[in-house]
Each structure stands twice: as C-alpha cells, then as structure tokens.
Design a protein around this motif. Structure first.
Motif, PDB file in Angstrom:
ATOM      1  N   ASP A 126       0.831  -1.208   0.000  1.00  0.00           N
ATOM      2  CA  ASP A 126       0.000   0.000   0.000  1.00  0.00           C
ATOM      3  C   ASP A 126       0.866   1.259   0.000  1.00  0.00           C
ATOM      4  O   ASP A 126       0.561   2.242  -0.692  1.00  0.00           O
ATOM      5  CB  ASP A 126      -0.922   0.013   1.226  1.00  0.00           C
ATOM      6  N   GLU A 127       1.941   1.247   0.784  1.00  0.00           N
ATOM      7  CA  GLU A 127       2.821   2.410   0.868  1.00  0.00           C
ATOM      8  C   GLU A 127       3.422   2.757  -0.488  1.00  0.00           C
ATOM      9  O   GLU A 127       3.505   3.925  -0.871  1.00  0.00           O
ATOM     10  CB  GLU A 127       3.952   2.159   1.873  1.00  0.00           C
ATOM     11  N   LEU A 128       3.868   1.730  -1.207  1.00  0.00           N
ATOM     12  CA  LEU A 128       4.572   1.966  -2.462  1.00  0.00           C
ATOM     13  C   LEU A 128       3.670   2.541  -3.551  1.00  0.00           C
ATOM     14  O   LEU A 128       4.159   3.014  -4.573  1.00  0.00           O
ATOM     15  CB  LEU A 128       5.219   0.666  -2.949  1.00  0.00           C
ATOM     16  N   GLU A 129       2.380   2.507  -3.330  1.00  0.00           N
ATOM     17  CA  GLU A 129       1.459   3.111  -4.290  1.00  0.00           C
ATOM     18  C   GLU A 129       1.380   4.625  -4.140  1.00  0.00           C
ATOM     19  O   GLU A 129       0.916   5.316  -5.042  1.00  0.00           O
ATOM     20  CB  GLU A 129       0.064   2.497  -4.118  1.00  0.00           C
ATOM     21  N   SER A 130       1.842   5.130  -2.999  1.00  0.00           N
ATOM     22  CA  SER A 130       1.739   6.561  -2.717  1.00  0.00           C
ATOM     23  C   SER A 130       3.116   7.172  -2.484  1.00  0.00           C
ATOM     24  O   SER A 130       3.842   6.770  -1.580  1.00  0.00           O
ATOM     25  CB  SER A 130       0.863   6.795  -1.471  1.00  0.00           C
ATOM     26  N   LYS A 131       3.456   8.136  -3.313  1.00  0.00           N
ATOM     27  CA  LYS A 131       4.732   8.839  -3.167  1.00  0.00           C
ATOM     28  C   LYS A 131       4.818   9.540  -1.817  1.00  0.00           C
ATOM     29  O   LYS A 131       5.864   9.517  -1.151  1.00  0.00           O
ATOM     30  CB  LYS A 131       4.880   9.859  -4.298  1.00  0.00           C
ATOM     31  N   ASN A 132       3.724  10.143  -1.385  1.00  0.00           N
ATOM     32  CA  ASN A 132       3.732  10.875  -0.109  1.00  0.00           C
ATOM     33  C   ASN A 132       3.947   9.947   1.077  1.00  0.00           C
ATOM     34  O   ASN A 132       4.666  10.283   2.026  1.00  0.00           O
ATOM     35  CB  ASN A 132       2.423  11.655   0.066  1.00  0.00           C
ATOM     36  N   ILE A 133       3.315   8.785   1.044  1.00  0.00           N
ATOM     37  CA  ILE A 133       3.465   7.837   2.149  1.00  0.00           C
ATOM     38  C   ILE A 133       4.899   7.327   2.223  1.00  0.00           C
ATOM     39  O   ILE A 133       5.474   7.186   3.306  1.00  0.00           O
ATOM     40  CB  ILE A 133       2.472   6.666   2.006  1.00  0.00           C
ATOM     41  N   ILE A 134       5.505   7.055   1.063  1.00  0.00           N
ATOM     42  CA  ILE A 134       6.897   6.604   1.041  1.00  0.00           C
ATOM     43  C   ILE A 134       7.813   7.678   1.616  1.00  0.00           C
ATOM     44  O   ILE A 134       8.736   7.396   2.384  1.00  0.00           O
ATOM     45  CB  ILE A 134       7.325   6.239  -0.390  1.00  0.00           C
ATOM     46  N   GLN A 135       7.589   8.925   1.232  1.00  0.00           N
ATOM     47  CA  GLN A 135       8.413  10.011   1.770  1.00  0.00           C
ATOM     48  C   GLN A 135       8.234  10.116   3.282  1.00  0.00           C
ATOM     49  O   GLN A 135       9.205  10.379   4.006  1.00  0.00           O
ATOM     50  CB  GLN A 135       8.072  11.330   1.070  1.00  0.00           C
ATOM     51  N   ASN A 136       7.026   9.902   3.771  1.00  0.00           N
ATOM     52  CA  ASN A 136       6.805   9.925   5.219  1.00  0.00           C
ATOM     53  C   ASN A 136       7.536   8.783   5.910  1.00  0.00           C
ATOM     54  O   ASN A 136       8.027   8.926   7.026  1.00  0.00           O
ATOM     55  CB  ASN A 136       5.309   9.853   5.534  1.00  0.00           C
ATOM     56  N   ARG A 137       7.613   7.630   5.241  1.00  0.00           N
ATOM     57  CA  ARG A 137       8.360   6.499   5.814  1.00  0.00           C
ATOM     58  C   ARG A 137       9.830   6.886   5.992  1.00  0.00           C
ATOM     59  O   ARG A 137      10.443   6.594   7.022  1.00  0.00           O
ATOM     60  CB  ARG A 137       8.240   5.268   4.914  1.00  0.00           C
ATOM     61  N   ILE A 138      10.397   7.534   4.975  1.00  0.00           N
ATOM     62  CA  ILE A 138      11.792   7.965   5.059  1.00  0.00           C
ATOM     63  C   ILE A 138      11.962   8.964   6.204  1.00  0.00           C
ATOM     64  O   ILE A 138      12.904   8.867   7.008  1.00  0.00           O
ATOM     65  CB  ILE A 138      12.253   8.601   3.730  1.00  0.00           C
ATOM     66  N   LEU A 139      11.059   9.922   6.290  1.00  0.00           N
ATOM     67  CA  LEU A 139      11.162  10.954   7.323  1.00  0.00           C
ATOM     68  C   LEU A 139      10.896  10.399   8.712  1.00  0.00           C
ATOM     69  O   LEU A 139      11.243  11.034   9.709  1.00  0.00           O
ATOM     70  CB  LEU A 139      10.185  12.098   7.018  1.00  0.00           C
ATOM     71  N   ASN A 140      10.275   9.231   8.805  1.00  0.00           N
ATOM     72  CA  ASN A 140      10.047   8.608  10.099  1.00  0.00           C
ATOM     73  C   ASN A 140      11.237   7.780  10.562  1.00  0.00           C
ATOM     74  O   ASN A 140      11.164   7.111  11.593  1.00  0.00           O
ATOM     75  CB  ASN A 140       8.788   7.735  10.056  1.00  0.00           C
ATOM     76  N   SER A 141      12.319   7.839   9.802  1.00  0.00           N
ATOM     77  CA  SER A 141      13.578   7.242  10.241  1.00  0.00           C
ATOM     78  C   SER A 141      14.320   8.271  11.082  1.00  0.00           C
ATOM     79  O   SER A 141      14.585   9.387  10.624  1.00  0.00           O
ATOM     80  CB  SER A 141      14.431   6.849   9.027  1.00  0.00           C
ATOM     81  N   LEU A 142      14.654   7.905  12.313  1.00  0.00           N
ATOM     82  CA  LEU A 142      15.367   8.849  13.178  1.00  0.00           C
ATOM     83  C   LEU A 142      16.721   9.201  12.575  1.00  0.00           C
ATOM     84  O   LEU A 142      17.163  10.354  12.656  1.00  0.00           O
ATOM     85  CB  LEU A 142      15.535   8.248  14.574  1.00  0.00           C
ATOM     86  N   PHE A 143      17.361   8.217  11.940  1.00  0.00           N
ATOM     87  CA  PHE A 143      18.632   8.508  11.278  1.00  0.00           C
ATOM     88  C   PHE A 143      18.464   9.622  10.248  1.00  0.00           C
ATOM     89  O   PHE A 143      19.204  10.608  10.241  1.00  0.00           O
ATOM     90  CB  PHE A 143      19.194   7.255  10.596  1.00  0.00           C
ATOM     91  N   TYR A 144      17.495   9.460   9.357  1.00  0.00           N
ATOM     92  CA  TYR A 144      17.333  10.457   8.292  1.00  0.00           C
ATOM     93  C   TYR A 144      16.988  11.813   8.884  1.00  0.00           C
ATOM     94  O   TYR A 144      17.531  12.842   8.475  1.00  0.00           O
ATOM     95  CB  TYR A 144      16.255  10.017   7.298  1.00  0.00           C
TER      96      TYR A 144
END
Length: 269
Positions: A126-144
């Motif tokens: 489901d995430e990979l269908e949405s560019k915004n959700i994927i970007q949120n996944r990246i931003l939810n990495s404490l490292f990033y």
C-alpha cells in the motif's frame, strides 16, 4: 565559523556507524546498530546505502525481524534530493525501489506465513502506491531526520528557537519539540561543533501520542506531556559533511509513569 562550514557543497563519500538504544522507564528495551554509507553526488543529491544491521548485538533471528529487515532493504540504495536547508525534496529512485519490491514480494509471500507477515507485506504494498506515504516512511527514520536536519535554517538567526518534529515512536505521528542552538563553534581539532537543546511542546498526552492521534482532544493542561532533546553535532571542515551526532530524546507522561528515552549515536568510520 560553523555557518561557513555548512555552506560547503563539495562531493563526499562517508561511512558511518549508527547505534540507537531505546529505554522505557529506565529499562533498556532494544539496541539497533548498522552501517550507513552516504555519498553526496551533487550539492543537494545524495545516495544512501545501509548494511550490517544488528538487533541487540545479534543478526536478526526472529522471523518477524528477518522479514522487517528484508522489507527495509528494499528502500536501499536510496537516492534523494534535498532542499538547500536539508529538508527532503523528493526521492529520486522511487521507480527503482518499486521494481525491487515487485521482484522480492513473491519470495516473501512464499516463505513468510502468518497474519503478521501478511499485514507487513500488505502495508508495504500500500505504501509503495503513494509517493507521499513513502516520503513519510523515510522521514520517520530517526537517522534520516537527524542527519538531514535543516542546519542552515536553524543557524541563520542567533538565539532563535524552532519547532522540530521527531519520530519518537515508529510508524506514528512525530512528536513536537521546541529547540534552540545553545553553542556553535570550532573545536581544537578543527571540527565545527553545534549544540542544540529543547523541550517537548506537544499538546497531546503520552497516551494520545501512542494511539497515533494527530491532535490533543482538548487544550487542558493535563493533556500535555514532557520531555527534552539534546543534540551535539560535529561537522568536517573540509566538505561540510556530518562527522558525528550524539542525541538524547526523551518523552514522558505528565505523571512520569511512562518514560521513553532514545540515545542515538552516529560516528564517521
């Protein structure tokens, strides 16, 4: 001056060790370590690779840990373009990530069974269908979030304070802190040093944050939670890259019965 170091936009390739330790109510709950390689290709274009993940000093051995690692690896190498401040502009190789997932998914479905495995696989689908959700996944990495902190925005005004949203809980809405640069100087070793400190100003209660509420149900004082953040950065003078990060991020309920503390360390190898 540290600001002059941050203005440098030279290409670089750095390898870092990362250690992230979680404590709940003074009890150590987990420790995650990994190696991350970051290459700056252009002034605002980066390639990120991750390897050698250990959970509590061991190779992931539980089935769900193994599945989570395999899913996570789909996103690497990750290529991103940032704004001048450091904030994420977009993921440059999203199509490539989707192709990797399309190739990996049938193997995961065949090997990993059970309700939780199915839910994890479906969530990624489901995430990979949405560019915004994927970007949120990246931003939810404490490292990033910590590595690409928008330093240039924060250092422009002396004594200015800023709001910073941090992923204290995985896959939940980020927690709001108010931060301020308390020191910025050159060290004796020639590294740029920046110290940042702040406190939690999120209007939600600890329970509302756990339950992934976006806003507090009321503005009453008892709905607030507490906590603080302390960050120490060192930057390489030659190219403006991060040399090390020491971070301590705390969150606690108002009655102090629930306390969450994250220690994050990143150091150049």
């Amino acid at each position: 001056m540290v600001q002059n170091i941050l203005e440098k936009k030279y290409p670089f390739r750095k390898e870092y060790g990362v250690v992230q330790t979680l404590f709940e109510n003074d009890e150590k709950k987990s420790k995650i370590t990994f190696i991350i390689e970051i290459e700056r290709l252009e002034p605002f274009e980066y390639s990120i690779r991750r390897k050698n993940i250990l959970i509590n000093d061991k190779v992931p051995d539980l089935v769900i840990e193994q599945l989570s690692e395999k899913i996570g690896n789909v996103f690497f190498p990750l290529e991103v373009e940032t704004l001048e401040s450091g904030n994420l502009k977009h993921i440059s190789n999203l199509d490539e990530i989707r192709k990797r997932w399309k190739s990996l998914k049938p193997k995961l479905v065949e090997y990993y069974k059970g309700k939780l495995a199915k839910e994890l696989i479906k969530n990624v689908e489901d995430e990979l269908e949405s560019k915004n959700i994927i970007q949120n996944r990246i931003l939810n990495s404490l490292f990033y979030r910590l590595y690409f902190l928008p330093f240039r925005d924060y250092i422009k005004e002396e004594n200015a304070d800023f709001d910073l949203y941090l992923p204290v809980f995985p896959f939940k809405n980020k927690v709001k802190y108010n931060i301020k640069i308390i020191d910025s100087k050159l060290s004796e070793e020639g590294k740029g040093v920046m110290k940042i400190s702040g406190k939690c100003i999120d209007q939600r209660s600890f329970e509302q944050i756990i339950n992934n509420r976006k806003n507090a149900e009321s503005d009453e004082e008892e709905n607030n939670c507490g906590g603080k953040v302390d960050l120490i950065y060192q930057f390489n003078k030659e190219d403006g890259s991060v040399f090390s990060i020491q971070a301590e991020i705390g969150l606690q309920s108002k009655d102090e019965k629930n306390i969450r503390l994250i220690n994050f360390e990143l150091y150049q190898l």
